[in-house]
Design a protein around this motif. Structure first.
Motif, mmCIF file in Angstrom:
data_model
loop_
_atom_site.group_PDB
_atom_site.id
_atom_site.type_symbol
_atom_site.label_atom_id
_atom_site.label_comp_id
_atom_site.label_asym_id
_atom_site.label_seq_id
_atom_site.Cartn_x
_atom_site.Cartn_y
_atom_site.Cartn_z
ATOM 1 N N ALA A 28 0.818 -1.215 0.000
ATOM 2 C CA ALA A 28 0.000 0.000 0.000
ATOM 3 C C ALA A 28 0.855 1.269 0.000
ATOM 4 O O ALA A 28 0.341 2.362 -0.212
ATOM 5 N N VAL A 29 2.156 1.131 0.237
ATOM 6 C CA VAL A 29 3.069 2.273 0.187
ATOM 7 C C VAL A 29 3.587 2.371 -1.239
ATOM 8 O O VAL A 29 4.092 1.398 -1.802
ATOM 9 N N SER A 50 2.242 10.496 -3.400
ATOM 10 C CA SER A 50 1.818 9.248 -4.038
ATOM 11 C C SER A 50 0.553 9.413 -4.862
ATOM 12 O O SER A 50 0.408 8.808 -5.910
ATOM 13 N N GLY A 51 -0.378 10.203 -4.340
ATOM 14 C CA GLY A 51 -1.635 10.376 -5.062
ATOM 15 C C GLY A 51 -2.519 9.146 -5.079
ATOM 16 O O GLY A 51 -3.543 9.136 -5.745
ATOM 17 N N GLN A 52 -2.142 8.085 -4.352
ATOM 18 C CA GLN A 52 -2.950 6.868 -4.388
ATOM 19 C C GLN A 52 -3.491 6.488 -3.020
ATOM 20 O O GLN A 52 -4.638 6.774 -2.723
ATOM 21 N N ASN A 53 -2.677 5.842 -2.196
ATOM 22 C CA ASN A 53 -3.176 5.285 -0.940
ATOM 23 C C ASN A 53 -3.083 6.226 0.248
ATOM 24 O O ASN A 53 -3.481 5.873 1.344
ATOM 25 N N LEU A 77 2.765 8.604 11.900
ATOM 26 C CA LEU A 77 2.338 8.675 10.496
ATOM 27 C C LEU A 77 1.865 7.297 10.065
ATOM 28 O O LEU A 77 2.363 6.277 10.555
ATOM 29 N N ARG A 78 0.945 7.281 9.128
ATOM 30 C CA ARG A 78 0.532 6.015 8.516
ATOM 31 C C ARG A 78 0.556 6.206 7.009
ATOM 32 O O ARG A 78 -0.126 7.080 6.475
ATOM 33 N N LEU A 79 1.381 5.406 6.350
ATOM 34 C CA LEU A 79 1.505 5.476 4.903
ATOM 35 C C LEU A 79 0.685 4.349 4.295
ATOM 36 O O LEU A 79 0.826 3.196 4.695
#
Length: 139
Positions: A28-29, A50-53, A77-79
């Motif tokens: 997911a990163v 990232s523009g995604q997750n 933080l959560r990536l």
């Protein structure tokens, strides 16, 4: 603004370079997920690239999405909604921990005490055990 250091954080990969790599099993990163700028003060500027997750910060007891913002070194933080870390943890992956300006430098480690010499064998006198008879023989 001249001496700001910028780090790109992403999933370990061979096609898009990043300064700080998270384990490649963190799907997911993104390969290039987050930009961290050391502002030279107590805060770091983080930008989700990232523009995604997405990227989230822990704020008031909940994960809050963030596209860009200033955070402290220890702000959780959560990536990608699964990889939990902090700016400090990420920076520690590439360098020894930094001290904040108000923290005193760590004291150097105490030197090891010198090794004690082995005692010299005793000369004369004493007793020993005869291995054949088990008898104590006095000298």
């Amino acid at each position: 603004m001249a001496n700001r250091k910028v780090y790109i954080v992403g999933r370990k990969n061979h096609t898009k370079p990043c300064d700080i790599s998270v384990p490649e099993d963190q799907d997911a990163v993104s390969r290039q997920h987050l930009e961290i700028t050391d502002t030279g003060g107590r805060d770091f500027l983080v930008v989700d690239i990232s523009g995604q997750n997405g990227t989230e910060i822990w704020e008031n007891g909940d994960w809050v999405p963030i596209n860009q913002g200033n955070v402290r070194r220890d702000t959780p933080l959560r990536l990608g909604q699964q990889y939990q870390t902090s700016v400090g943890d990420l920076l520690d992956l590439i360098a020894p921990p930094l001290h904040s300006p108000e923290d005193p430098p760590a004291a150097p480690p105490e030197p090891e005490p010198p090794a004690q010499p082995s005692p010299a064998p005793r000369q004369g006198g004493g007793a020993y055990l005869d291995p054949e008879t088990g008898e104590i023989i006095r000298r």
